[in-house]
Design a protein around this motif. Structure first.
Motif, short mmCIF file in Angstrom:
data_model
loop_
_atom_site.label_atom_id
_atom_site.label_comp_id
_atom_site.label_asym_id
_atom_site.label_seq_id
_atom_site.Cartn_x
_atom_site.Cartn_y
_atom_site.Cartn_z
N ALA A 66 -4.48 4.94 7.10
CA ALA A 66 -3.46 3.90 7.30
C ALA A 66 -3.34 3.00 6.07
O ALA A 66 -2.23 2.64 5.65
N ALA A 67 -4.48 2.62 5.49
CA ALA A 67 -4.45 1.77 4.30
C ALA A 67 -3.74 2.47 3.15
O ALA A 67 -2.91 1.88 2.45
N ALA A 68 -4.08 3.74 2.94
CA ALA A 68 -3.44 4.49 1.85
C ALA A 68 -1.94 4.62 2.08
O ALA A 68 -1.14 4.50 1.14
N GLN A 69 -1.53 4.83 3.34
CA GLN A 69 -0.12 5.00 3.62
C GLN A 69 0.66 3.71 3.44
O GLN A 69 1.79 3.71 2.91
N VAL A 70 0.09 2.58 3.87
CA VAL A 70 0.75 1.29 3.64
C VAL A 70 0.95 1.07 2.15
O VAL A 70 2.02 0.64 1.70
N TRP A 71 -0.09 1.37 1.38
CA TRP A 71 0.01 1.16 -0.08
C TRP A 71 1.06 2.09 -0.68
O TRP A 71 1.86 1.68 -1.53
N ALA A 72 1.05 3.35 -0.26
CA ALA A 72 2.02 4.31 -0.78
C ALA A 72 3.44 3.86 -0.48
O ALA A 72 4.34 3.96 -1.33
N ALA A 131 4.38 0.80 -0.09
CA ALA A 131 4.66 -0.38 -0.92
C ALA A 131 5.09 -0.01 -2.32
O ALA A 131 5.94 -0.68 -2.91
N VAL A 132 4.50 1.03 -2.87
CA VAL A 132 4.77 1.37 -4.27
C VAL A 132 5.69 2.57 -4.42
O VAL A 132 5.91 3.06 -5.53
N GLY A 133 6.23 3.06 -3.31
CA GLY A 133 7.17 4.16 -3.37
C GLY A 133 6.55 5.49 -3.76
O GLY A 133 7.17 6.31 -4.44
N ALA A 134 5.32 5.73 -3.31
CA ALA A 134 4.61 6.96 -3.67
C ALA A 134 4.60 7.94 -2.50
O ALA A 134 4.69 7.55 -1.34
N THR A 135 4.48 9.22 -2.83
CA THR A 135 4.50 10.29 -1.84
C THR A 135 3.22 11.10 -1.91
O THR A 135 2.71 11.39 -3.00
N ALA A 136 2.70 11.49 -0.74
CA ALA A 136 1.44 12.24 -0.68
C ALA A 136 1.61 13.63 -1.28
O ALA A 136 2.63 14.30 -1.09
N THR A 137 0.58 14.06 -2.01
CA THR A 137 0.49 15.42 -2.51
C THR A 137 -0.57 16.16 -1.70
O THR A 137 -1.37 15.52 -1.00
N PRO A 138 -0.62 17.48 -1.76
CA PRO A 138 -1.63 18.20 -0.97
C PRO A 138 -3.05 17.77 -1.30
O PRO A 138 -3.39 17.57 -2.48
#
Length: 302
Positions: free
Chosen positions: A213-219, A221-228
Motif C-alpha cells: 500500500a505504501a509503495a502504491q500510494v507513492w507511485a 503520487a509521482v506518476g510511476a507504474t509497476a514493472t514485473p
C-alpha cells in the motif's frame, strides 16, 4: 557486548545533542566518520527507530555506523522519550491533534542543527525509519518533500491511513487502506522524493499488505507504474521480491518484500530485539538506494 557499548566507536565519533520545538525536547545521537576535513560536506542519513528502541539500540541493530564509516556519511538518530511514549514509539499517526506534526518538526530541527554545525549537505539528506519510525519518515517526506532526497520505510504504514491510536492499530493489522482522499491528494504532486519500502512477508505487527500500500500510494503520487517483480537471493539469506515503480525509465518507488521475515530489521543483529540476521542487509540496501538519489540531487529548498 551490549547495544550501548557497540554503538560507540573510536573509529569515528558518537556524540549526543538535543533539539527543541513546540513538542518539547528530543535527544539525538550523531555518528561522524573519522578524519572529516575542514569544509567537507557529507551526506546525512536520518535513522528513526521503532517502538521499544533508542538511538543506541537502533545503531547497534542496524550497524549503520559501520557502513557510514566506510562510505563516509553522517548518521543522525533522533530519539523518542518515555514522557511522550512509554514504549518510545514515535507518534506518527496523531495528525488530528497536531502531535505528529510537532514531533516531525523536532526531527527537522535536529536536521537543521546537524547541517549548520556539522557540515551535513542539506541537498543530500535521506530518511530511514523502522515501524513507527517509518510512519514518521512518511509524514516528514510528504509534508516536507523538498527537504529529502530519498526515503526508506522498513515495516511501516502508508501515509494518510491513520489519524488516531485506534486507526493506527487497525492500519498496522491491515484493516485500513489509504482512503480515496489520500490517493487524490497524491495525484496532485510529483514532488515526493523516491521511496524504498522493505517489508517482511511474515510480519504480524505491521502486516505485509502495508508495504504494498505504501509503495502504491507513492507511485500514484509521482506518476510511476509497476514493472514485473524479480526474485533475488543473496547467499543463504531470505529471498526477496523486488518491484520497481517507474516513470520515464526511472524507479521512483521500489518495494522489497522479504520471505520469512517478521517484524525485524532485515539483516539486523539477531541478538537484539527487532533484528533478523538471516534477512538481506537492509542497511546496505538503504544506503545504496539513497546514494543513487544523492547523485541526482539538487540543492534542497530552505
Amino acid at each position: 557486548m551490549s547495544a550501548r557499548s557497540s554503538a560507540d566507536t573510536t573509529q569515528g565519533s558518537w556524540t549526543a545533542g538535543m533539539a527543541l520545538g513546540r513538542a518539547g525536547m528530543r535527544r539525538y545521537r550523531l555518528f561522524r566518520p573519522p578524519e572529516m576535513q575542514a569544509g567537507e560536506r557529507l551526506p546525512l542519513v536520518v535513522m528513526l527507530h521503532g517502538c521499544g528502541q533508542d538511538a543506541n539500540d537502533f545503531a547497534a541493530s542496524t550497524r549503520m555506523n559501520l557502513l557510514a564509516r566506510r562510505e563516509r556519511f553522517l548518521v543522525l538518530y533522533p530519539e523518542q522519550d518515555r514522557l511522550s511514549s512509554a514504549q518510545r514509539c514515535w507518534n506518527w499517526y496523531e495528525t488530528r491533534n497536531g502531535r505528529a506534526q510537532a514531533e516531525a518538526a523536532l526531527v527537522l530541527a535536529a536536521i537543521d542543527q546537524i547541517c549548520l554545525l556539522q557540515n551535513a549537505d542539506p541537498s543530500r539528506v535521506a530518511l530511514v525509519g523502522l515501524s513507527a519510525g517509518a510512519g514518521l519518515a512518511a509524514l516528514l517526506a510528504t509534508r516536507h518533500p523538498h527537504r529529502f532526497a530519498a526515503v526508506v520505510m522498513h515495516s511501516g504504514v502508508a501515509p494518510g491511513v491513520a489519524d488516531s491510536t485506534a486507526t493506527a492499530l487497525a492500519a498496522m493489522r491491515g484493516r485500513r487502506l489509504p482512503p480515496a482522499q489520500a490517493l487524490d491528494d497524491a495525484r496532485e504532486t510529483l514532488a515526493w522524493p523516491p521511496l524504498l519500502v522493505i517489508q517482511g512477508e511474515s510480519d504480524h505487527v505491521v502486516v505485509a499488505r502495508n508495504g504494498a500500500a505504501a509503495a502504491q500510494v507513492w507511485a500514484t503520487a509521482v506518476g510511476a507504474t509497476a514493472t514485473p517483480g524479480r526474485v533475488v537471493q543473496r547467499g543463504q539469506r531470505y529471498p526477496m521480491t523486488v518491484t520497481d515503480f517507474k516513470r520515464r525509465g526511472r524507479a521512483l518507488a521500489t518495494l522489497v518484500t522479504v520471505e520469512r521475515l517478521g517484524h525485524a530489521w532485515s539483516g539486523g543483529a539477531s541478538r537484539l530485539p527487532f533484528g533478523d540476521a538471516k534477512g538481506p542487509d537492509a542497511s546496505r540496501m538503504a544506503w545504496a538506494f539513497a546514494a543513487r538519489q544523492f547523485r541526482r540531487s539538487t540543492p534542497a529548498a530552505s
